[in-house]
Design a protein around this motif. Structure first.
Motif, PDB file in Angstrom:
ATOM      1  N   UNK A  97       2.931  15.300   4.904  1.00 45.11           N
ATOM      2  CA  UNK A  97       1.942  14.365   4.369  1.00 45.11           C
ATOM      3  C   UNK A  97       2.030  14.236   2.858  1.00 45.11           C
ATOM      4  N   UNK A  98       2.767  15.128   2.206  1.00 44.81           N
ATOM      5  CA  UNK A  98       2.873  15.109   0.752  1.00 44.81           C
ATOM      6  C   UNK A  98       1.888  16.016   0.057  1.00 44.81           C
ATOM      7  N   UNK A  99       0.984  16.621   0.815  1.00 41.51           N
ATOM      8  CA  UNK A  99      -0.049  17.473   0.242  1.00 41.51           C
ATOM      9  C   UNK A  99      -1.343  17.307   1.018  1.00 41.51           C
ATOM     10  N   UNK A 100      -2.420  17.839   0.482  1.00 42.09           N
ATOM     11  CA  UNK A 100      -3.714  17.764   1.171  1.00 42.09           C
ATOM     12  C   UNK A 100      -4.686  16.801   0.499  1.00 42.09           C
ATOM     13  N   UNK A 101      -4.748  16.816  -0.830  1.00 42.19           N
ATOM     14  CA  UNK A 101      -5.745  16.034  -1.565  1.00 42.19           C
ATOM     15  C   UNK A 101      -5.182  14.683  -1.982  1.00 42.19           C
ATOM     16  N   UNK A 102      -6.067  13.697  -2.108  1.00 41.43           N
ATOM     17  CA  UNK A 102      -5.648  12.336  -2.406  1.00 41.43           C
ATOM     18  C   UNK A 102      -5.499  12.107  -3.910  1.00 41.43           C
ATOM     19  N   UNK A 103      -4.407  11.424  -4.277  1.00 45.05           N
ATOM     20  CA  UNK A 103      -4.053  11.246  -5.681  1.00 45.05           C
ATOM     21  C   UNK A 103      -5.051  10.363  -6.426  1.00 45.05           C
ATOM     22  N   UNK A 104      -5.338   9.168  -5.908  1.00 46.58           N
ATOM     23  CA  UNK A 104      -6.089   8.187  -6.692  1.00 46.58           C
ATOM     24  C   UNK A 104      -7.528   8.592  -6.950  1.00 46.58           C
ATOM     25  N   UNK A 105      -8.187   9.196  -5.964  1.00 51.90           N
ATOM     26  CA  UNK A 105      -9.626   9.419  -6.117  1.00 51.90           C
ATOM     27  C   UNK A 105     -10.051  10.877  -6.032  1.00 51.90           C
ATOM     28  N   UNK A 106      -9.097  11.802  -5.995  1.00 55.93           N
ATOM     29  CA  UNK A 106      -9.421  13.228  -6.096  1.00 55.93           C
ATOM     30  C   UNK A 106      -8.589  13.873  -7.212  1.00 55.93           C
ATOM     31  N   UNK A 107      -7.268  13.878  -7.055  1.00 59.54           N
ATOM     32  CA  UNK A 107      -6.408  14.566  -8.023  1.00 59.54           C
ATOM     33  C   UNK A 107      -6.462  13.934  -9.412  1.00 59.54           C
ATOM     34  N   UNK A 108      -6.292  12.618  -9.495  1.00 63.09           N
ATOM     35  CA  UNK A 108      -6.245  11.972 -10.812  1.00 63.09           C
ATOM     36  C   UNK A 108      -7.536  12.124 -11.615  1.00 63.09           C
ATOM     37  N   UNK A 109      -8.709  11.786 -11.045  1.00 65.46           N
ATOM     38  CA  UNK A 109      -9.911  11.946 -11.867  1.00 65.46           C
ATOM     39  C   UNK A 109     -10.185  13.388 -12.257  1.00 65.46           C
ATOM     40  N   UNK A 110      -9.952  14.331 -11.345  1.00 64.61           N
ATOM     41  CA  UNK A 110     -10.178  15.734 -11.686  1.00 64.61           C
ATOM     42  C   UNK A 110      -9.178  16.220 -12.732  1.00 64.61           C
ATOM     43  N   UNK A 111      -7.940  15.767 -12.637  1.00 63.44           N
ATOM     44  CA  UNK A 111      -6.943  16.139 -13.649  1.00 63.44           C
ATOM     45  C   UNK A 111      -7.313  15.574 -15.015  1.00 63.44           C
ATOM     46  N   UNK A 112      -7.801  14.338 -15.042  1.00 64.05           N
ATOM     47  CA  UNK A 112      -8.214  13.737 -16.314  1.00 64.05           C
ATOM     48  C   UNK A 112      -9.354  14.533 -16.938  1.00 64.05           C
ATOM     49  N   UNK A 113     -10.321  14.914 -16.128  1.00 62.40           N
ATOM     50  CA  UNK A 113     -11.461  15.679 -16.630  1.00 62.40           C
ATOM     51  C   UNK A 113     -11.018  17.034 -17.155  1.00 62.40           C
ATOM     52  N   UNK A 114     -10.233  17.752 -16.361  1.00 58.54           N
ATOM     53  CA  UNK A 114      -9.794  19.097 -16.759  1.00 58.54           C
ATOM     54  C   UNK A 114      -8.940  19.047 -18.019  1.00 58.54           C
ATOM     55  N   UNK A 115      -8.032  18.088 -18.114  1.00 62.73           N
ATOM     56  CA  UNK A 115      -7.181  18.003 -19.306  1.00 62.73           C
ATOM     57  C   UNK A 115      -7.982  17.576 -20.529  1.00 62.73           C
ATOM     58  N   UNK A 116      -8.958  16.692 -20.359  1.00 59.60           N
ATOM     59  CA  UNK A 116      -9.798  16.302 -21.497  1.00 59.60           C
ATOM     60  C   UNK A 116     -10.619  17.472 -22.013  1.00 59.60           C
ATOM     61  N   UNK A 117     -10.849  18.468 -21.139  1.00 59.44           N
ATOM     62  CA  UNK A 117     -11.588  19.669 -21.541  1.00 59.44           C
ATOM     63  C   UNK A 117     -10.658  20.793 -21.995  1.00 59.44           C
ATOM     64  N   UNK A 118      -9.373  20.503 -22.150  1.00 58.15           N
ATOM     65  CA  UNK A 118      -8.431  21.482 -22.686  1.00 58.15           C
ATOM     66  C   UNK A 118      -7.649  22.268 -21.656  1.00 58.15           C
ATOM     67  N   UNK A 119      -7.815  21.945 -20.367  1.00 61.30           N
ATOM     68  CA  UNK A 119      -7.063  22.620 -19.325  1.00 61.30           C
ATOM     69  C   UNK A 119      -5.761  21.909 -19.026  1.00 61.30           C
ATOM     70  N   UNK A 120      -5.116  22.308 -17.921  1.00 62.75           N
ATOM     71  CA  UNK A 120      -3.855  21.710 -17.509  1.00 62.75           C
ATOM     72  C   UNK A 120      -3.924  21.338 -16.037  1.00 62.75           C
ATOM     73  N   UNK A 121      -3.031  20.405 -15.644  1.00 64.86           N
ATOM     74  CA  UNK A 121      -2.928  20.047 -14.235  1.00 64.86           C
ATOM     75  C   UNK A 121      -1.468  19.821 -13.883  1.00 64.86           C
ATOM     76  N   UNK A 122      -1.124  20.144 -12.640  1.00 65.08           N
ATOM     77  CA  UNK A 122       0.264  20.007 -12.193  1.00 65.08           C
ATOM     78  C   UNK A 122       0.312  20.000 -10.671  1.00 65.08           C
TER      79      UNK A 122
END
Length: 316
Positions: free
Chosen positions: A253-278
Motif C-alpha cells: 500500500x506504500x505505508x499506513x498513513x495518508x500523505x495529503x491530509x495526515x503526513x503533510x500537515x503534521x510534517x509542516x507543523x513539526x518542522x515549523x516547530x523545529x523538529x524533523x520529518x522523514x
C-alpha cells in the motif's frame, strides 16, 4: 489581555482570504468538539455500517464530522476543493475561490468508544495548482485535539501556535511559540507490529529498549495512543518521535498513513516547530503525490531522534 483566534489572524501578515480558510476549519472543529462531548448521550457512537475509500469501517462520528467540515467549507466562498479521508473523490465547489482543504475530519476514531483524545487534521493549499501538490507547497496546516481541553494547533510555516476552546466557543491563544525539544527520551510506535518491521526500525527500537546499557546511552519510555493527533500533540509539548514506518505488511500500500491530509500537515507543523520529518529515506514534504489517498511511511518529531532513525536507514 486575552487574544482570540480572530484577533491573532487579523494580526498576521498573510492573505486575509487564507486566514478565512483557517477560521473556517477552526469553526468546524469547534462544532465537532461540541458534538463529541454529547455523543454518548445522543447515541452517536459505534459503526456507521459502511466503509470509506480506504476500506476502513466508518464510525458514525466519522460521517458526522465529515459533514460538519463540508458544510462549513461550502459557506466559505474562498474554498473551492475539499479532499477528505471519508470521501472517495475530491469535492469541487463551483464558482468559489482559490483554496483547497485536505482533511482527516476525525483522526483516531477507533478510540472514540473509550474516550481517548481524537482530532481533526487539515492542510490548506492553492487550488489553482491542482490536487496533487508537495507538502512544501502547503500554505497552512493545523489540527484540533479533542481531549480534556480542545486544542487548536496552527502554522503558516514560520512558527506554531496553540489555541484552547473556551466555554463561550471561542479559541483563545494559550501558547504563542511551540518548539519541539531537539532530544527526547520518548518514542511512539505500535510494538505489536514488530514482526513486520524492517531492519532499521528494529535497530532503532532495540537501542531504545537497551536504555543506558545500549549505544544510545540513555533511558527511553515508549508511548502509543493509537491516535496520531494525540501522539503528535504530546511530541509538540514535550518532545519525542512518532513512527509509523513502512513494513512488510504495508509495503504493497506504500505505508499506513495518508500523505495529503495526515503526513503533510503534521510534517509542516513539526518542522515549523523545529523538529524533523522523514519516511526514513526522504523528507515527507518533498514527496510528489500520486493520488489523493496515497499512503506513506511517517517518522517525525525531535530532530536528534529522527536523525538517529535516518542513520539506521542509511546503513542499508
Amino acid at each position: 489581555m486575552t487574544t482570540t483566534l480572530a484577533d491573532w489572524l487579523a494580526a498576521q501578515t498573510v492573505d486575509p482570504k487564507l486566514a478565512s480558510v483557517v477560521a473556517t476549519m477552526a469553526a468546524a472543529s469547534a462544532e465537532i468538539a461540541a458534538v463529541l462531548r454529547l455523543a454518548p448521550i445522543e447515541g452517536h457512537t459505534g459503526l456507521a455500517g459502511h466503509t470509506n475509500v480506504q476500506g476502513e469501517a466508518q464510525k458514525a462520528l466519522d460521517v458526522i464530522s465529515n459533514d460538519i467540515v463540508l458544510n462549513h467549507i461550502r459557506e466559505n466562498v474562498e474554498i473551492s476543493i475539499l479532499v477528505s479521508e471519508e470521501l472517495d473523490e475530491a469535492v469541487h465547489l463551483e464558482n468559489q475561490g482559490d483554496f483547497m482543504v485536505a482533511t482527516d475530519p476525525l483522526d483516531g476514531s477507533s478510540n472514540l468508544d473509550v474516550n481517548v483524545t481524537v482530532g481533526t487534521i487539515f492542510s490548506v493549499l492553492d487550488a489553482r495548482k491542482g490536487l496533487l501538490q508537495q507538502g512544501k507547497d502547503q500554505l497552512a496546516a493545523g489540527y484540533a485535539a479533542y481531549g480534556p481541553a480542545t486544542s487548536l494547533v496552527l502554522t503558516f510555516g514560520a512558527s506554531v501556535v496553540v489555541f484552547t476552546l473556551d466555554g463561550a466557543g471561542q479559541f483563545v491563544l494559550t501558547l504563542d511559540t511551540v518548539a519541539v525539544a531537539e532530544a527526547s527520551g520518548e518514542y511512539a510506535i505500535n510494538t505489536a507490529r514488530e514482526r513486520f518491521w524492517d531492519a532499521a526500525t528494529k535497530g532503532y527500537v532495540a537501542e531504545n529498549v537497551a536504555g543506558e546499557t545500549g549505544s544510545a546511552g540513555k533511558r527511553y519510555n515508549m508511548r502509543w495512543v493509537g491516535s496520531m493527533v494525540a501522539d503528535i500533540h504530546r511530541i509538540l509539548m514535550r518532545g519525542g518521535i512518532f513512527m509509523y514506518p513502512l513494513d512488510s505488511e504495508t509495503t504493497g500500500k506504500g505505508g499506513r498513513l495518508r500523505l495529503l491530509y495526515e503526513a503533510n500537515p503534521m510534517a509542516m507543523i513539526v518542522e515549523a516547530a523545529g523538529g524533523k520529518s522523514t519516511t526514513g529515506r526522504e523528507g515527507i514534504l518533498e514527496l510528489v503525490p500520486t493520488g489523493i489517498h496515497q499512503r506513506v511511511p511517517v517518522i517525525l518529531g525531535s530532530a536528534e531522534e529522527v536523525a538517529r532513525v535516518e542513520g539506521w536507514y542509511a546503513k542499508g
